[in-house]
Motif scaffolding. Structure first.
Motif, PDB file in Angstrom:
ATOM      1  N   LYS A 188       0.833  -1.204   0.000  1.00  0.00           N
ATOM      2  CA  LYS A 188       0.000   0.000   0.000  1.00  0.00           C
ATOM      3  C   LYS A 188       0.867   1.252   0.000  1.00  0.00           C
ATOM      4  CE  LYS A 188      -3.676   2.312   2.637  1.00  0.00           C
ATOM      5  NZ  LYS A 188      -4.534   2.217   3.852  1.00  0.00           N
ATOM      6  N   LYS A 189       1.924   1.246   0.790  1.00  0.00           N
ATOM      7  CA  LYS A 189       2.828   2.389   0.816  1.00  0.00           C
ATOM      8  C   LYS A 189       3.464   2.620  -0.557  1.00  0.00           C
ATOM      9  CE  LYS A 189       5.629   3.229   4.222  1.00  0.00           C
ATOM     10  NZ  LYS A 189       5.128   4.515   4.726  1.00  0.00           N
ATOM     11  N   LEU A 190       3.883   1.546  -1.181  1.00  0.00           N
ATOM     12  CA  LEU A 190       4.528   1.674  -2.484  1.00  0.00           C
ATOM     13  C   LEU A 190       3.537   2.131  -3.555  1.00  0.00           C
ATOM     14  CD1 LEU A 190       6.814  -1.480  -2.363  1.00  0.00           C
ATOM     15  CD2 LEU A 190       7.548   0.904  -2.277  1.00  0.00           C
ATOM     16  N   SER A 191       2.293   1.637  -3.477  1.00  0.00           N
ATOM     17  CA  SER A 191       1.282   2.060  -4.457  1.00  0.00           C
ATOM     18  C   SER A 191       0.947   3.535  -4.302  1.00  0.00           C
ATOM     19  CB  SER A 191       0.019   1.206  -4.317  1.00  0.00           C
ATOM     20  OG  SER A 191      -0.631   1.467  -3.080  1.00  0.00           O
ATOM     21  N   ASN A 192       1.140   4.049  -3.080  1.00  0.00           N
ATOM     22  CA  ASN A 192       0.919   5.484  -2.830  1.00  0.00           C
ATOM     23  C   ASN A 192       2.186   6.302  -3.074  1.00  0.00           C
ATOM     24  OD1 ASN A 192      -1.748   5.035  -2.070  1.00  0.00           O
ATOM     25  ND2 ASN A 192      -1.239   4.795   0.098  1.00  0.00           N
ATOM     26  N   LEU A 193       3.182   5.635  -3.685  1.00  0.00           N
ATOM     27  CA  LEU A 193       4.455   6.288  -4.015  1.00  0.00           C
ATOM     28  C   LEU A 193       5.179   6.801  -2.769  1.00  0.00           C
ATOM     29  CD1 LEU A 193       3.443   8.291  -7.233  1.00  0.00           C
ATOM     30  CD2 LEU A 193       4.394   5.978  -7.054  1.00  0.00           C
ATOM     31  N   GLU A 194       4.983   6.087  -1.637  1.00  0.00           N
ATOM     32  CA  GLU A 194       5.689   6.452  -0.414  1.00  0.00           C
ATOM     33  C   GLU A 194       7.069   5.800  -0.387  1.00  0.00           C
ATOM     34  OE1 GLU A 194       3.479   6.302   3.311  1.00  0.00           O
ATOM     35  OE2 GLU A 194       1.627   6.007   2.166  1.00  0.00           O
ATOM     36  N   PHE A 195       7.995   6.466   0.239  1.00  0.00           N
ATOM     37  CA  PHE A 195       9.388   6.034   0.301  1.00  0.00           C
ATOM     38  C   PHE A 195       9.573   4.976   1.388  1.00  0.00           C
ATOM     39  CE2 PHE A 195      13.539   6.627   2.439  1.00  0.00           C
ATOM     40  CZ  PHE A 195      14.382   6.298   1.384  1.00  0.00           C
ATOM     41  N   LEU A 196      10.317   3.928   1.058  1.00  0.00           N
ATOM     42  CA  LEU A 196      10.708   2.938   2.066  1.00  0.00           C
ATOM     43  C   LEU A 196      12.130   3.241   2.513  1.00  0.00           C
ATOM     44  CD1 LEU A 196       9.433  -0.547   0.781  1.00  0.00           C
ATOM     45  CD2 LEU A 196       8.308   1.052   2.324  1.00  0.00           C
ATOM     46  N   SER A 197      12.342   3.299   3.815  1.00  0.00           N
ATOM     47  CA  SER A 197      13.683   3.483   4.354  1.00  0.00           C
ATOM     48  C   SER A 197      14.516   2.243   4.036  1.00  0.00           C
ATOM     49  CB  SER A 197      13.603   3.677   5.864  1.00  0.00           C
ATOM     50  OG  SER A 197      13.170   2.469   6.481  1.00  0.00           O
ATOM     51  N   PRO A 198      15.842   2.319   4.202  1.00  0.00           N
ATOM     52  CA  PRO A 198      16.646   1.101   4.010  1.00  0.00           C
ATOM     53  C   PRO A 198      16.144  -0.062   4.875  1.00  0.00           C
ATOM     54  CG  PRO A 198      18.087   3.008   4.084  1.00  0.00           C
ATOM     55  CD  PRO A 198      16.686   3.502   4.399  1.00  0.00           C
ATOM     56  N   ARG A 199      15.807   0.210   6.125  1.00  0.00           N
ATOM     57  CA  ARG A 199      15.265  -0.834   6.998  1.00  0.00           C
ATOM     58  C   ARG A 199      13.946  -1.359   6.448  1.00  0.00           C
ATOM     59  NH1 ARG A 199      15.153  -2.500  12.584  1.00  0.00           N
ATOM     60  NH2 ARG A 199      13.052  -3.110  13.211  1.00  0.00           N
ATOM     61  N   GLY A 200      13.089  -0.433   5.980  1.00  0.00           N
ATOM     62  CA  GLY A 200      11.817  -0.843   5.397  1.00  0.00           C
ATOM     63  C   GLY A 200      12.013  -1.714   4.174  1.00  0.00           C
ATOM     64  N   THR A 201      13.012  -1.381   3.359  1.00  0.00           N
ATOM     65  CA  THR A 201      13.316  -2.181   2.167  1.00  0.00           C
ATOM     66  C   THR A 201      13.755  -3.583   2.558  1.00  0.00           C
ATOM     67  OG1 THR A 201      13.985  -0.184   0.974  1.00  0.00           O
ATOM     68  CG2 THR A 201      14.730  -2.295   0.083  1.00  0.00           C
ATOM     69  N   TYR A 202      14.580  -3.668   3.598  1.00  0.00           N
ATOM     70  CA  TYR A 202      15.048  -4.970   4.081  1.00  0.00           C
ATOM     71  C   TYR A 202      13.882  -5.840   4.534  1.00  0.00           C
ATOM     72  CZ  TYR A 202      16.866  -8.222   7.615  1.00  0.00           C
ATOM     73  OH  TYR A 202      17.116  -9.341   8.380  1.00  0.00           O
ATOM     74  N   TYR A 203      12.987  -5.272   5.335  1.00  0.00           N
ATOM     75  CA  TYR A 203      11.877  -6.075   5.847  1.00  0.00           C
ATOM     76  C   TYR A 203      10.819  -6.334   4.775  1.00  0.00           C
ATOM     77  CZ  TYR A 203      13.509  -6.407  10.623  1.00  0.00           C
ATOM     78  OH  TYR A 203      14.233  -6.743  11.745  1.00  0.00           O
ATOM     79  N   TYR A 204      10.683  -5.438   3.835  1.00  0.00           N
ATOM     80  CA  TYR A 204       9.791  -5.697   2.695  1.00  0.00           C
ATOM     81  C   TYR A 204      10.316  -6.908   1.918  1.00  0.00           C
ATOM     82  CZ  TYR A 204       7.467  -4.927  -1.841  1.00  0.00           C
ATOM     83  OH  TYR A 204       6.753  -5.072  -3.006  1.00  0.00           O
ATOM     84  N   ALA A 205      11.637  -6.954   1.724  1.00  0.00           N
ATOM     85  CA  ALA A 205      12.231  -8.097   1.029  1.00  0.00           C
ATOM     86  C   ALA A 205      11.974  -9.392   1.799  1.00  0.00           C
ATOM     87  CB  ALA A 205      13.731  -7.871   0.852  1.00  0.00           C
ATOM     88  N   ARG A 206      12.064  -9.340   3.118  1.00  0.00           N
ATOM     89  CA  ARG A 206      11.800 -10.538   3.925  1.00  0.00           C
ATOM     90  C   ARG A 206      10.352 -10.993   3.773  1.00  0.00           C
ATOM     91  NH1 ARG A 206      15.539 -11.679   8.517  1.00  0.00           N
ATOM     92  NH2 ARG A 206      13.769 -12.876   9.304  1.00  0.00           N
ATOM     93  N   GLU A 207       9.432 -10.043   3.760  1.00  0.00           N
ATOM     94  CA  GLU A 207       8.019 -10.390   3.583  1.00  0.00           C
ATOM     95  C   GLU A 207       7.795 -11.036   2.213  1.00  0.00           C
ATOM     96  OE1 GLU A 207       5.552 -10.310   5.687  1.00  0.00           O
ATOM     97  OE2 GLU A 207       6.632  -9.345   7.342  1.00  0.00           O
TER      98      GLU A 207
END
Length: 369
Positions: free
Chosen positions: A182-201
């Motif tokens: 949802k954050k990405l579809s709203n063009l929201e920025f993922l922090s490096p930590r957010g990117t790491y955990y998004y990859a895990r998901e």
């Protein structure tokens, strides 16, 4: 003696919450429950322990809910627990003692988080979390998913353990993945930590191609926490193996050595890699190499404790068995059995290898080559 507020966020935790609150009752001075939309008996059960129960409209942001719960706290220090966390009796004693002796100059108390146990109750997976913080410091939770409390020292690292225990039969949820999407579809920025955990998901939901891209993106930022960098190399290697890109998987494991001395968890993966290729000599080298490593004492990252002792021993035994060196295999399996006397695998291996060694001796006595 300091006072402690327990601040929790909960939703539909009727199966877990009673065990959690029973384990902390009598230690904390107030219990604050923030409910994010329960439809079961969670709030009714919590009412048996506290009258400080509040509703919070869920906005796909764990940090927002936790920060709200922290604003309601009134005591010297704030402790957080999830509903499926609890204290074992020995850790209740330790926490009581800490409460009586804690230097009020300490801002943050670190506690071990035991999230994996074997069938005998031995801890096999753990890491440190910031658990108790001084209220007046006004520390804030960050990140909408896989949130963390941004704190500062003075720190106190303790041997108090919080045990995590999921109810059998619970299934993995796609809630966290949907929040990221949802954050990405709203063009929201993922922090490096957010990117790491998004990859895990993504990996946990079998989207290995996109997970590998996100792990690479995270590592290329060079902005991650050291422990997350090491973990990302490990998880990325698993993705590449699923994508049949074996050499890239192996390269990822060696990439982890950039960040610190080799970790046993990574070396186990390397050993398994060569074991899968039936290169048992190389596999045995890596499993034995682990036995020369020292487990980190000051490590707040993920530790898989069996990787530092039991696994390399029993897998060394497997490798030497495959190579026909049954005496060496028996030696390593015997050491593994001493570490885990109740291990069914080690017991079965021991009988098998003892028979193999005895047969070899008998054949040599008879002159059989």
């Amino acid at each position: 003696m300091v006072t402690i507020s327990l601040s929790m966020i909960v939703k539909n935790e009727e199966n877990n919450i009673r065990r959690c609150l029973n384990s902390i009752r009598g230690i904390v001075d107030e219990i604050i429950i923030v409910d994010t939309g329960s439809t079961d008996n969670t709030k009714e059960i919590c009412a048996l322990y506290t009258d400080k129960i509040y509703d919070f409209e869920w906005i796909d942001d764990f940090s927002a809910a936790r920060n709200y719960s922290y604003r309601l706290a009134a005591k010297d220090y704030i402790l957080w627990l999830d509903a499926d966390d609890f204290l074992l009796p020995e850790d209740r004693v330790k926490l009581k003692k800490l409460k009586e002796t804690l230097n009020p100059q300490i801002n943050t108390v670190m506690m071990n988080y035991n999230t994996g146990l074997d069938f005998q109750g031995n801890v096999i997976f753990s890491y440190y979390r910031e658990r108790l913080t001084k209220r007046e410091c006004n520390f804030k939770w960050n990140e909408p998913v896989h949130e963390y409390l941004l704190t500062e020292g003075p720190f106190l690292e303790t041997d108090i353990c919080i045990t995590h225990g999921k109810i059998p039969g619970e299934t993995s949820s796609d809630r966290n993945l949907k929040i990221y999407e949802k954050k990405l579809s709203n063009l929201e920025f993922l922090s490096p930590r957010g990117t790491y955990y998004y990859a895990r998901e993504l990996k946990d939901h079998d989207n290995f191609l996109e997970a590998s891209r996100q792990f690479e993106l995270f590592l290329d930022t060079d902005l991650g926490w050291l422990e997350d960098n090491i973990s990302a190399c490990s998880e990325l290697a698993k993705c590449y193996l699923k994508l049949n890109q074996d050499k890239r998987a192996l390269a990822c494991l060696f990439r982890s050595f950039i960040y610190c001395a080799p970790r046993a968890e990574i070396c186990c993966q390397i050993g398994y890699y060569y074991q899968e290729k039936m290169d048992y000599e190389t596999a045995a080298f890596w499993f034995q190499f682990i036995l020369s490593l020292k487990k980190p004492k000051q490590c707040w990252g993920f530790l898989q404790h069996d990787c530092w002792s039991y696994i390399p021993l029993i897998e060394s035994a497997v490798c030497y068995d495959r190579m026909g060196d049954y005496n060496k295999a028996l030696k390593y399996n015997t050491r593994a059995l001493k570490i885990k006397p109740d291990s069914l695998q080690a017991k079965q291996n021991q009988t098998y290898l003892q028979n193999k060694v005895a047969l070899n001796r008998k054949n040599k006595t008879k002159g059989v080559p």
